[in-house]
Design a protein around this motif. Structure first.
Motif, PDB file in Angstrom:
ATOM      1  N   LEU A 101       0.813  -1.214   0.000  1.00 53.49           N
ATOM      2  CA  LEU A 101       0.000   0.000   0.000  1.00 53.49           C
ATOM      3  C   LEU A 101       0.849   1.269   0.000  1.00 53.49           C
ATOM      4  O   LEU A 101       0.400   2.320  -0.437  1.00 53.49           O
ATOM      5  N   PHE A 102       2.074   1.179   0.493  1.00 52.74           N
ATOM      6  CA  PHE A 102       2.931   2.353   0.650  1.00 52.74           C
ATOM      7  C   PHE A 102       3.896   2.567  -0.508  1.00 52.74           C
ATOM      8  O   PHE A 102       4.725   3.463  -0.461  1.00 52.74           O
ATOM      9  N   HIS A 103       3.819   1.740  -1.541  1.00 53.80           N
ATOM     10  CA  HIS A 103       4.741   1.818  -2.678  1.00 53.80           C
ATOM     11  C   HIS A 103       4.004   2.204  -3.957  1.00 53.80           C
ATOM     12  O   HIS A 103       2.787   2.065  -4.043  1.00 53.80           O
ATOM     13  N   THR A 104       4.766   2.627  -4.948  1.00 54.55           N
ATOM     14  CA  THR A 104       4.193   2.904  -6.270  1.00 54.55           C
ATOM     15  C   THR A 104       4.699   1.917  -7.315  1.00 54.55           C
ATOM     16  O   THR A 104       4.203   1.908  -8.439  1.00 54.55           O
ATOM     17  N   THR A 105       5.687   1.108  -6.961  1.00 51.38           N
ATOM     18  CA  THR A 105       6.179   0.054  -7.845  1.00 51.38           C
ATOM     19  C   THR A 105       6.426  -1.201  -7.013  1.00 51.38           C
ATOM     20  O   THR A 105       6.531  -1.135  -5.788  1.00 51.38           O
ATOM     21  N   GLY A 106       6.529  -2.308  -7.694  1.00 49.20           N
ATOM     22  CA  GLY A 106       6.827  -3.556  -7.014  1.00 49.20           C
ATOM     23  C   GLY A 106       7.156  -4.646  -8.002  1.00 49.20           C
ATOM     24  O   GLY A 106       6.864  -4.523  -9.202  1.00 49.20           O
ATOM     25  N   THR A 107       7.770  -5.703  -7.509  1.00 47.19           N
ATOM     26  CA  THR A 107       8.049  -6.872  -8.339  1.00 47.19           C
ATOM     27  C   THR A 107       7.568  -8.122  -7.601  1.00 47.19           C
ATOM     28  O   THR A 107       7.544  -8.169  -6.374  1.00 47.19           O
ATOM     29  N   VAL A 108       7.181  -9.103  -8.382  1.00 44.63           N
ATOM     30  CA  VAL A 108       6.772 -10.397  -7.846  1.00 44.63           C
ATOM     31  C   VAL A 108       7.413 -11.469  -8.718  1.00 44.63           C
ATOM     32  O   VAL A 108       7.270 -11.444  -9.937  1.00 44.63           O
ATOM     33  N   THR A 109       8.132 -12.374  -8.076  1.00 40.98           N
ATOM     34  CA  THR A 109       8.727 -13.502  -8.782  1.00 40.98           C
ATOM     35  C   THR A 109       7.900 -14.738  -8.436  1.00 40.98           C
ATOM     36  O   THR A 109       7.603 -14.981  -7.259  1.00 40.98           O
ATOM     37  N   PHE A 110       7.530 -15.486  -9.456  1.00 41.38           N
ATOM     38  CA  PHE A 110       6.643 -16.634  -9.232  1.00 41.38           C
ATOM     39  C   PHE A 110       6.952 -17.742 -10.218  1.00 41.38           C
ATOM     40  O   PHE A 110       7.595 -17.533 -11.248  1.00 41.38           O
ATOM     41  N   THR A 111       6.463 -18.920  -9.881  1.00 46.04           N
ATOM     42  CA  THR A 111       6.466 -20.061 -10.788  1.00 46.04           C
ATOM     43  C   THR A 111       5.022 -20.495 -10.986  1.00 46.04           C
ATOM     44  O   THR A 111       4.290 -20.679 -10.005  1.00 46.04           O
ATOM     45  N   ALA A 112       4.611 -20.600 -12.228  1.00 50.30           N
ATOM     46  CA  ALA A 112       3.277 -21.076 -12.582  1.00 50.30           C
ATOM     47  C   ALA A 112       3.435 -22.422 -13.283  1.00 50.30           C
ATOM     48  O   ALA A 112       4.130 -22.521 -14.299  1.00 50.30           O
ATOM     49  N   ARG A 113       2.807 -23.449 -12.725  1.00 52.76           N
ATOM     50  CA  ARG A 113       2.877 -24.782 -13.328  1.00 52.76           C
ATOM     51  C   ARG A 113       1.719 -24.953 -14.309  1.00 52.76           C
ATOM     52  O   ARG A 113       0.628 -24.417 -14.095  1.00 52.76           O
ATOM     53  N   TYR A 114       1.976 -25.700 -15.365  1.00 56.19           N
ATOM     54  CA  TYR A 114       0.954 -25.901 -16.386  1.00 56.19           C
ATOM     55  C   TYR A 114       1.109 -27.266 -17.024  1.00 56.19           C
ATOM     56  O   TYR A 114       2.120 -27.957 -16.844  1.00 56.19           O
ATOM     57  N   THR A 115       0.087 -27.629 -17.777  1.00 53.51           N
ATOM     58  CA  THR A 115       0.137 -28.795 -18.654  1.00 53.51           C
ATOM     59  C   THR A 115      -0.214 -28.296 -20.044  1.00 53.51           C
ATOM     60  O   THR A 115      -1.202 -27.575 -20.221  1.00 53.51           O
ATOM     61  N   HIS A 116       0.623 -28.642 -21.014  1.00 54.80           N
ATOM     62  CA  HIS A 116       0.373 -28.254 -22.396  1.00 54.80           C
ATOM     63  C   HIS A 116       0.363 -29.517 -23.244  1.00 54.80           C
ATOM     64  O   HIS A 116       1.380 -30.214 -23.337  1.00 54.80           O
TER      65      HIS A 116
END
Length: 144
Positions: A101-116
């Motif tokens: 809430l106190f920032h104007t920028t941010g980063t998020v690192t994530f892993t999304a699993r999938y089946t293709h």
């Protein structure tokens, strides 16, 4: 003999996510109380991480209007090209920097699993977010 043009096959429907069912983002709340309220426009994601989670859920449900609405105008495409053979299977948030809430920028690192097409895989991304007009927007991301 007829010379009809073959009709393209319709894309498979997005997986059904029920309001009272688990939210695809992985948080322990029903979809309607978690990401569903953001998708419906009843609330804005309060942090960059919650926006990222709601965008993941929007990919699961193929909610193109929400994805475009939460994408920075500077980098937003005209449409979202959903792969009908892609099934998102789970999300793991690995790291966050700023984005509260106190920032104007941010980063998020994530892993999304999938089946293709029956083959499992994973996408790892470091996404950048910015706050504009009181709401978080996805800017872009880099893949590992």
């Amino acid at each position: 003999m007829s010379r009809r043009t073959p009709r393209p096959k319709p894309a498979p429907a997005a997986p059904a996510v029920r309001p009272e069912g688990p939210c695809p983002c992985g948080l322990p709340a029903p979809y309607a109380e978690c990401c569903g309220r953001f998708h419906a426009g009843g609330a804005k994601a309060p942090t960059a991480e919650r926006l990222m989670r709601s965008r993941y859920s929007a990919f699961v449900t193929r909610d193109e209007p929400y994805l475009l609405r939460t994408w920075s105008p500077a980098t937003r495409p005209h449409t979202v090209d959903f792969d009908p053979d892609m099934r998102w299977e789970g999300l793991e948030v690995l790291d966050t920097t700023d984005g509260t809430l106190f920032h104007t920028t941010g980063t998020v690192t994530f892993t999304a699993r999938y089946t293709h097409r029956g083959e499992p895989g994973a996408l790892r991304e470091r996404s950048r977010f910015e706050k504009a007009d009181g709401g978080w927007l996805y800017v872009d991301g880099t893949f590992d």
